[in-house]
Write a protein that holds these residues in place. Structure first.
Motif, PDB file in Angstrom:
ATOM      1  N   THR A 108     -10.938  41.857  25.046  1.00 23.42           N
ATOM      2  CA  THR A 108      -9.935  40.873  25.456  1.00 23.42           C
ATOM      3  C   THR A 108      -8.965  41.491  26.453  1.00 23.42           C
ATOM      4  OG1 THR A 108     -10.092  39.751  23.324  1.00 23.42           O
ATOM      5  CG2 THR A 108      -8.131  39.311  24.643  1.00 23.42           C
ATOM      6  N   LEU A 109      -8.411  42.648  26.117  1.00 20.14           N
ATOM      7  CA  LEU A 109      -7.446  43.287  27.011  1.00 20.14           C
ATOM      8  C   LEU A 109      -8.104  43.792  28.288  1.00 20.14           C
ATOM      9  CD1 LEU A 109      -5.329  45.166  24.339  1.00 20.14           C
ATOM     10  CD2 LEU A 109      -4.834  42.990  25.476  1.00 20.14           C
ATOM     11  N   ALA A 110      -9.346  44.241  28.194  1.00 19.65           N
ATOM     12  CA  ALA A 110     -10.050  44.689  29.402  1.00 19.65           C
ATOM     13  C   ALA A 110     -10.327  43.517  30.335  1.00 19.65           C
ATOM     14  CB  ALA A 110     -11.350  45.384  29.017  1.00 19.65           C
ATOM     15  N   SER A 111     -10.709  42.384  29.774  1.00 21.13           N
ATOM     16  CA  SER A 111     -11.002  41.232  30.629  1.00 21.13           C
ATOM     17  C   SER A 111      -9.740  40.700  31.297  1.00 21.13           C
ATOM     18  CB  SER A 111     -11.683  40.124  29.828  1.00 21.13           C
ATOM     19  OG  SER A 111     -10.800  39.605  28.857  1.00 21.13           O
ATOM     20  N   VAL A 112      -8.607  40.787  30.619  1.00 25.06           N
ATOM     21  CA  VAL A 112      -7.355  40.322  31.228  1.00 25.06           C
ATOM     22  C   VAL A 112      -6.979  41.202  32.410  1.00 25.06           C
ATOM     23  CG1 VAL A 112      -4.875  40.094  30.800  1.00 25.06           C
ATOM     24  CG2 VAL A 112      -6.503  39.189  29.165  1.00 25.06           C
ATOM     25  N   ARG A 113      -7.320  42.466  32.334  1.00 24.23           N
ATOM     26  CA  ARG A 113      -6.998  43.360  33.455  1.00 24.23           C
ATOM     27  C   ARG A 113      -8.006  43.263  34.604  1.00 24.23           C
ATOM     28  NH1 ARG A 113      -3.069  47.585  32.582  1.00 24.23           N
ATOM     29  NH2 ARG A 113      -2.272  47.304  30.488  1.00 24.23           N
ATOM     30  N   MET A 114      -9.258  42.934  34.294  1.00 23.05           N
ATOM     31  CA  MET A 114     -10.304  42.996  35.324  1.00 23.05           C
ATOM     32  C   MET A 114     -10.716  41.645  35.899  1.00 23.05           C
ATOM     33  SD  MET A 114     -12.877  45.840  33.858  1.00 23.05           S
ATOM     34  CE  MET A 114     -12.273  46.982  32.648  1.00 23.05           C
ATOM     35  N   LEU A 115     -10.707  40.610  35.096  1.00 23.11           N
ATOM     36  CA  LEU A 115     -11.196  39.315  35.550  1.00 23.11           C
ATOM     37  C   LEU A 115     -10.039  38.431  36.005  1.00 23.11           C
ATOM     38  CD1 LEU A 115     -13.743  38.606  32.685  1.00 23.11           C
ATOM     39  CD2 LEU A 115     -14.233  39.491  34.959  1.00 23.11           C
ATOM     40  N   PRO A 116     -10.115  37.941  37.222  1.00 21.56           N
ATOM     41  CA  PRO A 116      -9.012  37.100  37.723  1.00 21.56           C
ATOM     42  C   PRO A 116      -8.785  35.840  36.876  1.00 21.56           C
ATOM     43  CG  PRO A 116     -10.461  37.743  39.516  1.00 21.56           C
ATOM     44  CD  PRO A 116     -11.112  38.187  38.251  1.00 21.56           C
ATOM     45  N   TRP A 117      -9.868  35.202  36.418  1.00 21.98           N
ATOM     46  CA  TRP A 117      -9.708  33.997  35.612  1.00 21.98           C
ATOM     47  C   TRP A 117      -8.924  34.301  34.339  1.00 21.98           C
ATOM     48  CZ3 TRP A 117     -10.815  32.715  30.645  1.00 21.98           C
ATOM     49  CH2 TRP A 117     -10.684  31.362  30.308  1.00 21.98           C
ATOM     50  N   ALA A 118      -9.309  35.385  33.652  1.00 25.20           N
ATOM     51  CA  ALA A 118      -8.633  35.744  32.402  1.00 25.20           C
ATOM     52  C   ALA A 118      -7.192  36.153  32.655  1.00 25.20           C
ATOM     53  CB  ALA A 118      -9.386  36.880  31.714  1.00 25.20           C
ATOM     54  N   LYS A 119      -6.944  36.813  33.771  1.00 22.92           N
ATOM     55  CA  LYS A 119      -5.581  37.252  34.086  1.00 22.92           C
ATOM     56  C   LYS A 119      -4.646  36.057  34.222  1.00 22.92           C
ATOM     57  CE  LYS A 119      -4.959  40.720  36.804  1.00 22.92           C
ATOM     58  NZ  LYS A 119      -4.897  41.616  37.966  1.00 22.92           N
TER      59      LYS A 119
ATOM     60  N   ASN B 297      -5.270  32.821  33.092  1.00 23.78           N
ATOM     61  CA  ASN B 297      -5.366  31.809  32.034  1.00 23.78           C
ATOM     62  C   ASN B 297      -5.093  32.298  30.620  1.00 23.78           C
ATOM     63  OD1 ASN B 297      -6.027  29.540  33.673  1.00 23.78           O
ATOM     64  ND2 ASN B 297      -8.019  30.489  34.007  1.00 23.78           N
ATOM     65  N   LEU B 298      -5.150  33.580  30.395  1.00 27.51           N
ATOM     66  CA  LEU B 298      -4.905  34.098  29.045  1.00 27.51           C
ATOM     67  C   LEU B 298      -3.550  34.809  29.002  1.00 27.51           C
ATOM     68  CD1 LEU B 298      -8.396  35.541  28.071  1.00 27.51           C
ATOM     69  CD2 LEU B 298      -7.404  33.348  27.438  1.00 27.51           C
ATOM     70  N   ASN B 299      -2.538  34.066  28.601  1.00 31.62           N
ATOM     71  CA  ASN B 299      -1.219  34.677  28.467  1.00 31.62           C
ATOM     72  C   ASN B 299      -1.190  35.545  27.209  1.00 31.62           C
ATOM     73  OD1 ASN B 299      -0.966  32.921  26.340  1.00 31.62           O
ATOM     74  ND2 ASN B 299       0.459  31.543  27.359  1.00 31.62           N
ATOM     75  N   PRO B 300      -0.123  36.307  26.979  1.00 32.26           N
ATOM     76  CA  PRO B 300      -0.082  37.190  25.795  1.00 32.26           C
ATOM     77  C   PRO B 300      -0.272  36.457  24.465  1.00 32.26           C
ATOM     78  CG  PRO B 300       1.603  37.843  27.342  1.00 32.26           C
ATOM     79  CD  PRO B 300       1.005  36.567  27.875  1.00 32.26           C
ATOM     80  N   THR B 301       0.196  35.212  24.381  1.00 32.27           N
ATOM     81  CA  THR B 301       0.002  34.459  23.149  1.00 32.27           C
ATOM     82  C   THR B 301      -1.475  34.164  22.919  1.00 32.27           C
ATOM     83  OG1 THR B 301       2.164  33.437  23.444  1.00 32.27           O
ATOM     84  CG2 THR B 301       0.649  32.354  21.934  1.00 32.27           C
ATOM     85  N   ALA B 302      -2.190  33.792  23.948  1.00 32.47           N
ATOM     86  CA  ALA B 302      -3.623  33.523  23.822  1.00 32.47           C
ATOM     87  C   ALA B 302      -4.390  34.794  23.459  1.00 32.47           C
ATOM     88  CB  ALA B 302      -4.164  32.942  25.122  1.00 32.47           C
TER      89      ALA B 302
END
Length: 93
Positions: free
Chosen positions: A42-53, A55-60
């Motif tokens: 989850t944390l790796a995808s937020v750093r690497m994938l633009p969509w996840a960065k 759309n996935l806020n810290p609460t998500a």
């Protein structure tokens, strides 16, 4: 006769407490493993994938990780308690 029944009930109560304690311990271990297993991607995808960065806020992110941990806890704890109960029922038979 009453003392035999009381002793039997006390033994069953002790056995039930031990089964539930083993279930909780197994559930906590599974939740810890699931937390790491869910947090890393989850944390790796937020750093690497633009969509996840975007759309996935810290609460998500926290919701994804805690859902995996909670699910693992309840599934493993339930399976452990049921397995212990099954094993103990065969001892009595």
């Amino acid at each position: 006769m009453a003392s035999v029944t009381r002793t039997s009930m006390d033994q069953k109560l002790v056995m039930a407490k031990r089964c539930s304690h083993e279930g909780v311990v197994a559930g906590v271990k599974a939740a810890a493993v699931a937390t790491v297993a869910a947090a890393v991607p989850t944390l790796a995808s937020v750093r690497m994938l633009p969509w996840a960065k975007y759309n996935l806020n810290p609460t998500a992110q926290a919701l994804i990780i805690s859902t995996a941990a909670g699910l693992a806890f309840f599934v493993v704890a339930d399976k452990t308690v049921l397995a212990q109960a099954r094993k103990n029922s065969f001892k009595e038979a």
